[in-house]
Design a protein around this motif. Structure first.
Motif, mmCIF file in Angstrom:
data_model
loop_
_atom_site.group_PDB
_atom_site.id
_atom_site.type_symbol
_atom_site.label_atom_id
_atom_site.label_comp_id
_atom_site.label_asym_id
_atom_site.label_seq_id
_atom_site.Cartn_x
_atom_site.Cartn_y
_atom_site.Cartn_z
ATOM 1 N N ARG A 241 41.424 -5.026 -0.094
ATOM 2 C CA ARG A 241 40.156 -5.237 0.613
ATOM 3 C C ARG A 241 38.992 -5.130 -0.362
ATOM 4 N NH1 ARG A 241 39.473 -1.706 5.739
ATOM 5 N NH2 ARG A 241 40.818 -3.393 6.512
ATOM 6 N N ILE A 242 38.118 -6.131 -0.329
ATOM 7 C CA ILE A 242 36.886 -6.138 -1.119
ATOM 8 C C ILE A 242 35.729 -6.235 -0.143
ATOM 9 C CG2 ILE A 242 35.525 -7.381 -2.845
ATOM 10 C CD1 ILE A 242 38.131 -8.348 -4.065
ATOM 11 N N GLU A 243 34.831 -5.242 -0.193
ATOM 12 C CA GLU A 243 33.744 -5.223 0.770
ATOM 13 C C GLU A 243 32.465 -4.683 0.144
ATOM 14 O OE1 GLU A 243 34.997 -2.729 3.972
ATOM 15 O OE2 GLU A 243 34.624 -0.864 2.884
ATOM 16 N N GLY A 244 31.353 -4.941 0.830
ATOM 17 C CA GLY A 244 30.055 -4.445 0.405
ATOM 18 C C GLY A 244 29.298 -3.906 1.593
ATOM 19 N N LEU B 269 26.431 0.181 6.783
ATOM 20 C CA LEU B 269 26.778 -1.050 7.497
ATOM 21 C C LEU B 269 27.453 -2.022 6.544
ATOM 22 C CD1 LEU B 269 23.441 -1.591 9.469
ATOM 23 C CD2 LEU B 269 25.526 -0.465 10.274
ATOM 24 N N THR B 270 28.618 -2.543 6.936
ATOM 25 C CA THR B 270 29.362 -3.487 6.111
ATOM 26 C C THR B 270 28.833 -4.897 6.336
ATOM 27 O OG1 THR B 270 31.346 -2.110 6.202
ATOM 28 C CG2 THR B 270 31.641 -4.418 5.586
ATOM 29 N N GLY C 138 29.565 -2.109 -3.513
ATOM 30 C CA GLY C 138 30.832 -2.594 -2.972
ATOM 31 C C GLY C 138 31.985 -1.709 -3.383
ATOM 32 N N SER C 139 33.177 -2.127 -3.007
ATOM 33 C CA SER C 139 34.377 -1.369 -3.345
ATOM 34 C C SER C 139 35.598 -2.270 -3.264
ATOM 35 C CB SER C 139 34.558 -0.161 -2.411
ATOM 36 O OG SER C 139 34.769 -0.599 -1.072
ATOM 37 N N VAL C 140 36.621 -1.882 -4.015
ATOM 38 C CA VAL C 140 37.939 -2.512 -3.938
ATOM 39 C C VAL C 140 38.895 -1.452 -3.407
ATOM 40 C CG1 VAL C 140 39.766 -3.691 -5.195
ATOM 41 C CG2 VAL C 140 37.390 -3.976 -5.910
ATOM 42 N N GLU C 141 39.602 -1.765 -2.329
ATOM 43 C CA GLU C 141 40.496 -0.799 -1.689
ATOM 44 C C GLU C 141 41.894 -1.382 -1.559
ATOM 45 O OE1 GLU C 141 37.118 1.311 1.186
ATOM 46 O OE2 GLU C 141 38.644 -0.026 2.047
ATOM 47 N N MET D 255 32.052 -0.244 -6.939
ATOM 48 C CA MET D 255 31.495 -1.225 -7.872
ATOM 49 C C MET D 255 30.123 -1.656 -7.387
ATOM 50 S SD MET D 255 33.670 -4.666 -6.902
ATOM 51 C CE MET D 255 33.748 -5.270 -5.218
ATOM 52 N N VAL D 256 29.411 -2.370 -8.251
ATOM 53 C CA VAL D 256 28.118 -2.955 -7.920
ATOM 54 C C VAL D 256 28.280 -4.466 -7.928
ATOM 55 C CG1 VAL D 256 25.713 -3.245 -8.614
ATOM 56 C CG2 VAL D 256 26.840 -1.027 -8.901
#
Length: 281
Positions: free
Chosen positions: A88-91, A96-97, A134-137, A151-152
């Motif tokens: 999952r890659i999200e920001g 709030l996503t 953001g993030s990588v999960e 991450m940014v």
């Protein structure tokens, strides 16, 4: 006899308390992901930029015009295989996503595994724009986060996106809040209580802080990390609360008191008036 005046600003207290509670909730950092106690680690690269070392000056660039190349190196030191079902890659901003992409991988990690795939980001233009945390999960079969990496990201999207429209809605609400306060001041209808006047000014202060957060983020000026956006909102809210607290007491209330005193000087008791008429007769 003067009628009791309804205290101004009372209708704003529930909204103010709701916003404050929401800010405190979003500001509390989430707990560590399940299984992320050091047994499983990850190194992620997106479009050649390491996620772990991405910064405001060197962010992970995401564009809807071209797919993102994702490269993962997963290390498992638990002694037993770990199954990764989803990447999952999200920001997200203020909790709030605004964009999220899930990719099914069904990866069984024994000691160390490298995974490389292309991520379709064609819909990103309508979701976000600017610098976004953001993030990588990595998730297992129960959709529990095994390990994550912050991450940014710098999203090359459109101003007419969910993120941009959300910021525009905040701007409109903030302008209305300012107009309400200024109109109340012009009509001398602010509360005589200093604390109530401070709370009345708190609403546009919070709105202004949030508008600054989203505007500077969309313009790629700064990254609205939890520490940055929360401090900005709190400072704006505190400044406007002080302005409202120190604002002068409305003149209308003072003038009403003066008029009541003046009228009382001309009132003649009924008994005295009768006695004077009898003496004249």
């Amino acid at each position: 006899m003067a009628q009791p005046r309804r205290q101004a600003g009372g209708r704003f207290r529930p909204a103010i308390l709701g916003v404050a509670l929401a800010l405190l909730t979003f500001a509390v950092p989430a707990g560590a992901p399940a299984g992320a106690s050091g047994s499983v680690s990850m190194s992620a690269r997106i479009n050649g930029t390491p996620a772990a070392t991405s910064t405001q000056q060197n962010p992970v660039n995401l564009s809807p015009d071209s797919p993102a190349t994702v490269s993962l190196r997963v290390t498992n030191s638990t002694g037993s295989p770990v199954t990764i079902r989803t990447v999952r890659i999200e920001g997200s901003v203020i909790g709030l996503t605004f964009f999220s992409y899930d990719t099914s991988v069904a990866l069984r990690v024994r000691a160390g595994t490298t995974l490389r795939f292309a991520l379709d980001t064609s819909g990103l233009g309508g979701q976000a724009i600017g610098l976004i945390p953001g993030s990588v999960e990595l998730l297992n079969g129960q959709h529990t986060v095994v390990v994550s990496q912050s991450m940014v990201t710098n999203v090359h999207g459109s101003l007419v996106s969910v993120y941009g429209l959300f910021g525009l809605a905040l701007l409109i609400l903030t302008i209305l809040a300012f107009a309400d306060v200024l109109l109340a001041m012009a009509r001398h209808r602010m509360s005589p209580n200093r604390w109530r006047r401070g709370l009345r000014f708190l609403t546009p202060g919070i709105g202004l802080g949030l508008v600054l957060v989203f505007t500077l983020s969309a313009l790629a000026v700064w990254v609205p990390s939890p520490g940055t956006w929360l401090v900005t909102v709190v400072i704006c809210a505190a400044v406007f609360f002080v302005i409202g607290y120190l604002s002068p007491t409305p003149r209308a209330l003072e003038e009403e008191d003066d008029e009541d005193l003046d009228e009382s000087e001309f009132l003649v008791p009924t008994g005295s008036a009768s006695a004077e008429s009898d003496a004249t007769a």
